[in-house]
Design a protein around this motif. Sequence first.
Motif, PDB file in Angstrom:
ATOM      1  N   PHE A   2       0.696  -1.275  -0.272  1.00  0.00           N
ATOM      2  CA  PHE A   2       0.148   0.045   0.080  1.00  0.00           C
ATOM      3  C   PHE A   2       0.887   1.203   0.006  1.00  0.00           C
ATOM      4  O   PHE A   2       0.279   2.486   0.115  1.00  0.00           O
ATOM      5  N   ARG A   3       2.386   1.115  -0.112  1.00  0.00           N
ATOM      6  CA  ARG A   3       3.090   2.159   0.219  1.00  0.00           C
ATOM      7  C   ARG A   3       2.616   3.470  -0.879  1.00  0.00           C
ATOM      8  O   ARG A   3       2.690   4.555  -0.532  1.00  0.00           O
ATOM      9  N   PRO A  14       3.830   6.416   5.622  1.00  0.00           N
ATOM     10  CA  PRO A  14       3.559   5.056   4.770  1.00  0.00           C
ATOM     11  C   PRO A  14       4.569   3.917   4.796  1.00  0.00           C
ATOM     12  O   PRO A  14       3.958   2.967   4.859  1.00  0.00           O
ATOM     13  N   ASP A  15       5.805   4.275   4.933  1.00  0.00           N
ATOM     14  CA  ASP A  15       6.550   3.232   4.806  1.00  0.00           C
ATOM     15  C   ASP A  15       6.453   1.812   6.064  1.00  0.00           C
ATOM     16  O   ASP A  15       6.730   0.909   5.950  1.00  0.00           O
ATOM     17  N   ALA A  16       5.933   2.658   7.226  1.00  0.00           N
ATOM     18  CA  ALA A  16       5.900   1.685   8.505  1.00  0.00           C
ATOM     19  C   ALA A  16       4.504   1.356   8.719  1.00  0.00           C
ATOM     20  O   ALA A  16       4.334   0.456   9.810  1.00  0.00           O
ATOM     21  N   PHE A  17       3.558   1.432   7.666  1.00  0.00           N
ATOM     22  CA  PHE A  17       2.054   1.022   8.070  1.00  0.00           C
ATOM     23  C   PHE A  17       2.261  -0.571   7.734  1.00  0.00           C
ATOM     24  O   PHE A  17       2.783  -1.087   6.571  1.00  0.00           O
ATOM     25  N   ASP A  18       1.419  -1.025   8.760  1.00  0.00           N
ATOM     26  CA  ASP A  18       1.172  -2.679   8.790  1.00  0.00           C
ATOM     27  C   ASP A  18      -0.158  -2.833   8.861  1.00  0.00           C
ATOM     28  O   ASP A  18      -1.193  -2.693   9.716  1.00  0.00           O
ATOM     29  N   GLN A  24      -3.196   0.378  13.709  1.00  0.00           N
ATOM     30  CA  GLN A  24      -2.717   0.890  12.598  1.00  0.00           C
ATOM     31  C   GLN A  24      -3.834   0.804  11.566  1.00  0.00           C
ATOM     32  O   GLN A  24      -4.260   1.699  10.711  1.00  0.00           O
ATOM     33  N   PHE A  25      -4.628  -0.427  11.081  1.00  0.00           N
ATOM     34  CA  PHE A  25      -5.441  -0.600  10.188  1.00  0.00           C
ATOM     35  C   PHE A  25      -6.999   0.391  10.608  1.00  0.00           C
ATOM     36  O   PHE A  25      -7.143   1.035   9.615  1.00  0.00           O
ATOM     37  N   ARG A  26      -7.228   0.349  11.598  1.00  0.00           N
ATOM     38  CA  ARG A  26      -8.506   1.037  12.004  1.00  0.00           C
ATOM     39  C   ARG A  26      -8.276   2.581  11.899  1.00  0.00           C
ATOM     40  O   ARG A  26      -9.091   3.189  11.280  1.00  0.00           O
ATOM     41  N   ASN A  27      -6.998   2.928  12.277  1.00  0.00           N
ATOM     42  CA  ASN A  27      -6.452   4.423  12.127  1.00  0.00           C
ATOM     43  C   ASN A  27      -6.800   4.732  10.805  1.00  0.00           C
ATOM     44  O   ASN A  27      -7.064   5.960  10.337  1.00  0.00           O
ATOM     45  N   CYS A  28      -6.111   4.076  10.030  1.00  0.00           N
ATOM     46  CA  CYS A  28      -6.075   4.310   8.536  1.00  0.00           C
ATOM     47  C   CYS A  28      -7.479   4.427   7.784  1.00  0.00           C
ATOM     48  O   CYS A  28      -7.753   5.099   7.147  1.00  0.00           O
ATOM     49  N   ILE A  29      -8.377   3.546   8.227  1.00  0.00           N
ATOM     50  CA  ILE A  29      -9.743   3.519   7.708  1.00  0.00           C
ATOM     51  C   ILE A  29     -10.303   4.905   8.212  1.00  0.00           C
ATOM     52  O   ILE A  29     -10.841   5.663   7.326  1.00  0.00           O
TER      53      ILE A  29
END
Length: 240
Positions: A2-3, A14-18, A24-29
């Motif tokens: 997804f970077r 974005p490089d550290a997103f897991d 992290q997933f919920r925060n991204c949504i």
Amino acid sequence: MFRRKLTALDYHNPDAFDCTDETQFRNCIVWLEDQKIRHYKIEDRGNLRNIPSSDWPKAYQQYLQDVNCPFGGPERQEALDWLLGLAVRYEYGDNVDKYKNCEPLAAASSKAADPLINLDVNSPDFKAGVMALANILKIQRHDDYLVMLKAIRILIQERLSQEAIAKASQNKEGIPVALDKHILGFDTGDATLNEAAQILRLLHIEELRELQTKINEAIVAVQAIIADPKTDHRLGKVGR
């Protein structure tokens, strides 16, 4: 995975997103909805913003349905990739004047990096050449000649390059093995036969390891050919 899309959307780090990290997933949504997609009114985003809640998966599933995402909650990577694609589309729509005159990033370098990009895949000469190479290298035929050519390139790079040939030419020195440290598991009643059976078992294990290595190489080669993380954004919602 997804970077590139996260970078295009100016997502923090974005490089550290897991994607497998639940927080992290919920925060991204939530970030995508708040900053880019904005499908809900601000006052209607409460359930989605309540990240610690045990009911968050239900709110997330409802959100996917509301934005007409073709993927469900369990399909985490696919759904996130689709949402990122939708966000990129909205980002472009909100800033058309900013992006319409931009030069494609690394267009020249991409052409230089991939010599296949300028090939005429419908040319009879191209098809005949690819088929001839495939026959020589004993590569499985495919309806897409470009796919066959990529398979040929991978095989040549991994097996026929100077480094690969040099590595294959190196003599493998055997390692002394103490047979008395390896339990046979059964007894033939003859010490000589027991020793021979131990040797055969060790040789068989070595062959299985080599076979597993070749299987892994084949999987990697196939994935390199067929893996295509592009998303069909035509399934996305147009407008808001």
